[in-house]
Structure formats: C-alpha cells, structure tokens
Design a protein around this motif. Structure first.
Motif, PDB file in Angstrom:
ATOM      1  N   LYS A  35       0.838  -1.208   0.000  1.00  0.00           N
ATOM      2  CA  LYS A  35       0.000   0.000   0.000  1.00  0.00           C
ATOM      3  C   LYS A  35       0.865   1.248   0.000  1.00  0.00           C
ATOM      4  CE  LYS A  35      -3.833   2.106   2.583  1.00  0.00           C
ATOM      5  NZ  LYS A  35      -4.728   1.925   3.772  1.00  0.00           N
ATOM      6  N   ALA A  36       1.943   1.242   0.775  1.00  0.00           N
ATOM      7  CA  ALA A  36       2.828   2.397   0.867  1.00  0.00           C
ATOM      8  C   ALA A  36       3.533   2.682  -0.456  1.00  0.00           C
ATOM      9  CB  ALA A  36       3.858   2.174   1.972  1.00  0.00           C
ATOM     10  N   LEU A  37       3.707   1.659  -1.268  1.00  0.00           N
ATOM     11  CA  LEU A  37       4.434   1.814  -2.528  1.00  0.00           C
ATOM     12  C   LEU A  37       3.575   2.368  -3.663  1.00  0.00           C
ATOM     13  CD1 LEU A  37       6.554  -1.468  -2.429  1.00  0.00           C
ATOM     14  CD2 LEU A  37       7.410   0.877  -2.226  1.00  0.00           C
ATOM     15  N   THR A  38       2.242   2.425  -3.461  1.00  0.00           N
ATOM     16  CA  THR A  38       1.330   2.949  -4.482  1.00  0.00           C
ATOM     17  C   THR A  38       1.655   2.340  -5.843  1.00  0.00           C
ATOM     18  OG1 THR A  38       1.367   5.040  -3.234  1.00  0.00           O
ATOM     19  CG2 THR A  38       0.210   5.040  -5.344  1.00  0.00           C
ATOM     20  N   ILE A  39       1.514   1.047  -5.939  1.00  0.00           N
ATOM     21  CA  ILE A  39       1.922   0.299  -7.134  1.00  0.00           C
ATOM     22  C   ILE A  39       0.994   0.578  -8.315  1.00  0.00           C
ATOM     23  CG2 ILE A  39       2.307  -2.021  -8.070  1.00  0.00           C
ATOM     24  CD1 ILE A  39       2.881  -2.859  -5.121  1.00  0.00           C
ATOM     25  N   GLN A  40       1.584   0.883  -9.444  1.00  0.00           N
ATOM     26  CA  GLN A  40       0.844   1.054 -10.695  1.00  0.00           C
ATOM     27  C   GLN A  40       1.304  -0.010 -11.682  1.00  0.00           C
ATOM     28  OE1 GLN A  40       0.532   5.293 -12.112  1.00  0.00           O
ATOM     29  NE2 GLN A  40       2.060   5.618 -10.508  1.00  0.00           N
ATOM     30  N   VAL A  41       0.352  -0.699 -12.289  1.00  0.00           N
ATOM     31  CA  VAL A  41       0.674  -1.731 -13.276  1.00  0.00           C
ATOM     32  C   VAL A  41       0.145  -1.299 -14.634  1.00  0.00           C
ATOM     33  CG1 VAL A  41       0.340  -4.139 -13.966  1.00  0.00           C
ATOM     34  CG2 VAL A  41       0.649  -3.560 -11.548  1.00  0.00           C
ATOM     35  N   ASN A  42       0.977  -1.385 -15.632  1.00  0.00           N
ATOM     36  CA  ASN A  42       0.548  -1.091 -16.992  1.00  0.00           C
ATOM     37  C   ASN A  42      -0.537  -2.092 -17.382  1.00  0.00           C
ATOM     38  OD1 ASN A  42       0.363  -0.891 -19.836  1.00  0.00           O
ATOM     39  ND2 ASN A  42       2.487  -0.205 -19.984  1.00  0.00           N
ATOM     40  N   PRO A  43      -1.754  -1.628 -17.705  1.00  0.00           N
ATOM     41  CA  PRO A  43      -2.852  -2.547 -18.021  1.00  0.00           C
ATOM     42  C   PRO A  43      -2.574  -3.452 -19.219  1.00  0.00           C
ATOM     43  CG  PRO A  43      -3.440  -0.299 -18.589  1.00  0.00           C
ATOM     44  CD  PRO A  43      -2.181  -0.215 -17.780  1.00  0.00           C
ATOM     45  N   GLN A  44      -1.544  -3.139 -19.978  1.00  0.00           N
ATOM     46  CA  GLN A  44      -1.140  -4.034 -21.060  1.00  0.00           C
ATOM     47  C   GLN A  44      -0.788  -5.416 -20.499  1.00  0.00           C
ATOM     48  OE1 GLN A  44       2.132  -2.531 -23.380  1.00  0.00           O
ATOM     49  NE2 GLN A  44       2.580  -4.530 -24.298  1.00  0.00           N
ATOM     50  N   PHE A  45      -0.368  -5.439 -19.229  1.00  0.00           N
ATOM     51  CA  PHE A  45       0.070  -6.698 -18.627  1.00  0.00           C
ATOM     52  C   PHE A  45      -0.908  -7.236 -17.578  1.00  0.00           C
ATOM     53  CE2 PHE A  45       3.816  -4.260 -19.916  1.00  0.00           C
ATOM     54  CZ  PHE A  45       4.337  -5.138 -20.861  1.00  0.00           C
ATOM     55  N   GLY A  46      -1.937  -6.457 -17.248  1.00  0.00           N
ATOM     56  CA  GLY A  46      -2.918  -6.909 -16.271  1.00  0.00           C
ATOM     57  C   GLY A  46      -3.039  -5.935 -15.122  1.00  0.00           C
ATOM     58  N   GLN A  47      -3.382  -6.447 -13.952  1.00  0.00           N
ATOM     59  CA  GLN A  47      -3.527  -5.605 -12.776  1.00  0.00           C
ATOM     60  C   GLN A  47      -3.095  -6.404 -11.547  1.00  0.00           C
ATOM     61  OE1 GLN A  47      -7.712  -4.601 -12.570  1.00  0.00           O
ATOM     62  NE2 GLN A  47      -8.339  -6.718 -12.880  1.00  0.00           N
ATOM     63  N   LEU A  48      -2.784  -5.682 -10.472  1.00  0.00           N
ATOM     64  CA  LEU A  48      -2.294  -6.341  -9.273  1.00  0.00           C
ATOM     65  C   LEU A  48      -3.442  -6.732  -8.369  1.00  0.00           C
ATOM     66  CD1 LEU A  48       0.146  -7.200  -7.513  1.00  0.00           C
ATOM     67  CD2 LEU A  48       0.039  -4.923  -6.465  1.00  0.00           C
ATOM     68  N   ASN A  49      -3.496  -8.022  -8.012  1.00  0.00           N
ATOM     69  CA  ASN A  49      -4.433  -8.499  -7.004  1.00  0.00           C
ATOM     70  C   ASN A  49      -3.677  -8.530  -5.684  1.00  0.00           C
ATOM     71  OD1 ASN A  49      -5.686 -10.591  -5.197  1.00  0.00           O
ATOM     72  ND2 ASN A  49      -7.197 -10.625  -6.841  1.00  0.00           N
ATOM     73  N   TYR A  50      -4.078  -7.685  -4.737  1.00  0.00           N
ATOM     74  CA  TYR A  50      -3.345  -7.564  -3.480  1.00  0.00           C
ATOM     75  C   TYR A  50      -3.543  -8.773  -2.577  1.00  0.00           C
ATOM     76  CZ  TYR A  50      -2.137  -2.716  -4.481  1.00  0.00           C
ATOM     77  OH  TYR A  50      -1.615  -1.582  -5.057  1.00  0.00           O
ATOM     78  N   ASN A  51      -4.662  -9.470  -2.709  1.00  0.00           N
ATOM     79  CA  ASN A  51      -4.871 -10.663  -1.893  1.00  0.00           C
ATOM     80  C   ASN A  51      -3.892 -11.772  -2.274  1.00  0.00           C
ATOM     81  OD1 ASN A  51      -6.966  -9.367  -0.606  1.00  0.00           O
ATOM     82  ND2 ASN A  51      -8.580 -10.358  -1.815  1.00  0.00           N
ATOM     83  N   GLN A  52      -3.656 -11.913  -3.569  1.00  0.00           N
ATOM     84  CA  GLN A  52      -2.725 -12.930  -4.062  1.00  0.00           C
ATOM     85  C   GLN A  52      -1.304 -12.392  -4.181  1.00  0.00           C
ATOM     86  OE1 GLN A  52      -4.164 -14.655  -7.791  1.00  0.00           O
ATOM     87  NE2 GLN A  52      -6.251 -14.156  -7.237  1.00  0.00           N
ATOM     88  N   VAL A  53      -1.169 -11.064  -4.161  1.00  0.00           N
ATOM     89  CA  VAL A  53       0.089 -10.386  -4.515  1.00  0.00           C
ATOM     90  C   VAL A  53       0.540 -10.963  -5.851  1.00  0.00           C
ATOM     91  CG1 VAL A  53       2.314  -9.571  -3.699  1.00  0.00           C
ATOM     92  CG2 VAL A  53       0.634 -10.362  -2.043  1.00  0.00           C
ATOM     93  N   ALA A  54      -0.321 -10.827  -6.840  1.00  0.00           N
ATOM     94  CA  ALA A  54      -0.064 -11.422  -8.148  1.00  0.00           C
ATOM     95  C   ALA A  54      -0.718 -10.581  -9.241  1.00  0.00           C
ATOM     96  CB  ALA A  54      -0.608 -12.846  -8.200  1.00  0.00           C
ATOM     97  N   ILE A  55      -0.122 -10.630 -10.430  1.00  0.00           N
ATOM     98  CA  ILE A  55      -0.701  -9.974 -11.590  1.00  0.00           C
ATOM     99  C   ILE A  55      -1.776 -10.877 -12.181  1.00  0.00           C
ATOM    100  CG2 ILE A  55      -0.264  -9.077 -13.915  1.00  0.00           C
ATOM    101  CD1 ILE A  55       0.913  -7.399 -11.671  1.00  0.00           C
ATOM    102  N   VAL A  56      -2.956 -10.313 -12.372  1.00  0.00           N
ATOM    103  CA  VAL A  56      -4.063 -11.050 -12.970  1.00  0.00           C
ATOM    104  C   VAL A  56      -4.555 -10.265 -14.182  1.00  0.00           C
ATOM    105  CG1 VAL A  56      -4.749 -12.095 -10.782  1.00  0.00           C
ATOM    106  CG2 VAL A  56      -5.762  -9.916 -11.469  1.00  0.00           C
ATOM    107  N   ALA A  57      -5.324 -10.914 -15.035  1.00  0.00           N
ATOM    108  CA  ALA A  57      -5.821 -10.262 -16.243  1.00  0.00           C
ATOM    109  C   ALA A  57      -6.725  -9.097 -15.891  1.00  0.00           C
ATOM    110  CB  ALA A  57      -6.580 -11.273 -17.105  1.00  0.00           C
TER     111      ALA A  57
END
Length: 235
Positions: free
Chosen positions: A189-211
């Motif tokens: 949360k402190a890192l304010t993570i941004q993921v390029n939607p070309q690759f998906g989005q971050l699921n914080y529960n899994q700490v994983a990139i999902v579609a």
C-alpha cells in the motif's frame, strides 16, 4: 529448517498456478511510458520485463511437459515476482530487517531441499533448482532474489515471535504469519503500485498480476461482472 511463507510454499509442490488468461490489448496506461509497473519510485521497465521473460522462457522450453506455462502466464508470473521482490524490500525497510547474502543462500537452499524431497516423493527424478523456479514462473537468474525474499520472511516471523522461530503449525506460527501478511499488505500500500494494463492488474490478496477486466476478447452477449476483490489493499 525454516517454515516457508504461503507464497513460496508453492515451490515445494512443482505446480504452476495460472495467474490470468489471454493477452491484454489495452494501450492506455497510468504507468509512465516504457514501464511495465511502477513500484514506489522504482520503474520496472518493459525492457527489463522482456529480458526476464526471455530468461524464463528459455528454461521452460527444457521442461515442456513438466512446466506447461503459456507465454501469457510466463509474462504475468515474471512481473508478479519482480513486484513481490520490491514489496518485500519495502517490508524489510519498514521493519528494520537486514539479511546477509549467507542468509539468503541458506533460505534458497532450504527451499530447494524441501522441493526436491517433495518431488521425489511424487516419483519425479532429476529435480534441479531451475526446474523448481521455472515451475513457479521465476526466471532462474533471479534465484538469489528468491533467497532474499524468503530470508526476509524468516526474519520477520522471528521478530514477530519475540526473536525466535516458532514451531510449524502452531498458534504462534499462525499469529506470526498473519502479522507478516498484514505487514506485506501495508508495504504494498505504501508503494502505491501502478501496473501497466497491457500486462494486467495487481491483485493484493494474491500479490499477483491477474488479467485486467475487458482486456481480452470474449463471445458476443452481455458482459459478465468481474470481481473487484483484492484489487486494492485491505490493510
């Protein structure tokens, strides 16, 4: 032997987890140009991601039946781990944890020993560290990062348990693991993570990139609702 975190516990099972389906096609991105993701003030560039996916892909080809990872899965899982490593570094900073290269190597050795034993019990022979890593979407050249990741987890759990490692599957171990999960969420949360939607989005529960929803082709008809669970920190 140190108890593995829930995330790395997958490593002893030799099973790859699909983190999403279909190539995403969205061109717009909240991330800066050329970035696959921005974690705090650090950019994971698309060039870096491409290089690491290539490193992963080259080894995956050596195990076509044991590691049936699609190209999309390879990309998503590689980006997942690149982000996880940075989250754990932030967790260590917040908790005042430092780990040595020797601790990281020992943690990696423990992972391999447990994974090899588990694989052999399933009748799988010639189990190498590279096989364990790529089966879980980790480029083999990042093995030391995996060791550091686990070493940070180990030290946090000890710290949460008053300075000693709790016995496995005990209330003390469960309590320490719960603290670790919360601390990792707070670090993310402190890192304010941004993921390029070309690759998906971050699921914080899994700490994983999902579609990302709506980023893959689908059959004609009403669009199905997409769960938003885990797409923002809950800590």
């Amino acid at each position: 032997m140190s108890k593995l975190s829930p995330v790395l516990r997958r490593l002893v099972k030799l099973s790859a987890v699909a983190l999403g389906v279909g190539l995403v096609a969205t061109a717009c991105s909240p991330a800066k140009a050329g970035a696959a993701a921005i974690v705090g003030n650090q950019r994971i560039t698309i060039a870096t991601l491409d290089t690491e996916v290539t490193n992963l892909s080259q080894t995956v080809k050596l195990y076509p039946t044991t590691v049936p990872l699609s190209q999309v899965e390879q990309t998503q899982q590689t980006l997942t781990w690149l982000i996880r490593f940075q989250i754990n570094d932030e967790l260590a900073r917040q908790a005042g944890i430092t780990v040595s290269s020797a601790q990281a190597q020992q943690a990696l050795d423990d992972i391999y020993a447990q994974a090899k034993s588990s694989a052999q019990a399933q009748g799988i022979s010639n189990v190498t560290l590279n096989l364990i890593l790529v089966a879980n979407g980790i480029p083999p050249n990042l093995s030391q990062e995996v060791g550091r990741y686990q070493a940070i987890n180990n030290e946090f759990v000890k710290q949460a348990n008053g300075g000693t490692e709790p016995a496995s599957d005990t209330p003390a171990a469960n309590a320490a693991t719960a603290q670790l999960t919360k601390a990792r969420c707070q670090a993310a949360k402190a890192l304010t993570i941004q993921v390029n939607p070309q690759f998906g989005q971050l699921n914080y529960n899994q700490v994983a990139i999902v579609a990302a929803p709506g980023s893959v082709s689908r059959a004609a008809g009403p669009a199905k609702s997409t769960s938003q669970a885990g797409l923002s920190p809950t800590c």
